[in-house]
Design a protein around this motif. Structure first.
Motif, short mmCIF file in Angstrom:
data_model
loop_
_atom_site.label_atom_id
_atom_site.label_comp_id
_atom_site.label_asym_id
_atom_site.label_seq_id
_atom_site.Cartn_x
_atom_site.Cartn_y
_atom_site.Cartn_z
N MET A 154 1.08 -1.05 0.09
CA MET A 154 -0.28 -0.17 0.26
C MET A 154 0.60 1.01 -0.24
N TRP A 212 -4.69 3.78 3.50
CA TRP A 212 -5.20 2.91 5.24
C TRP A 212 -6.33 3.19 5.56
N ASP A 213 -7.84 2.72 5.58
CA ASP A 213 -8.89 3.18 6.18
C ASP A 213 -8.74 2.62 8.08
N ASP A 214 -9.68 2.92 8.86
CA ASP A 214 -9.37 2.50 10.02
C ASP A 214 -10.18 0.99 9.83
N MET A 266 -10.05 -1.00 7.31
CA MET A 266 -9.32 -1.74 6.12
C MET A 266 -8.61 -2.64 7.21
N ILE A 267 -7.64 -1.28 8.25
CA ILE A 267 -6.74 -2.13 8.97
C ILE A 267 -7.61 -2.80 11.07
#
Length: 51
Positions: A1, A8-10, A12-13
């Motif tokens: 990425m 990256w969004d929260d 997704m993590i």
């Protein structure tokens, strides 16, 4: 990425962490009766402890 300038969004993590933790638990304890999605649904109910 990072090298592809991805974002990256929260959510997704969190989903990736839940998936990896679930796969580790299933492999370690041979829990074949439950799917990855079953585990992730249960993890959704876990809340951060109050401080």
């Amino acid at each position: 990425m990072v090298f592809n300038n991805g974002v990256w969004d929260d959510e997704m993590i969190q989903d990736m962490a839940k998936t990896r933790m679930t796969l580790w638990i299933k492999g370690k304890y041979d829990l074949t009766n439950y799917s990855v999605e079953d585990f992730k649904r249960c993890l959704d109910g876990i809340r951060k402890p109050r401080q």
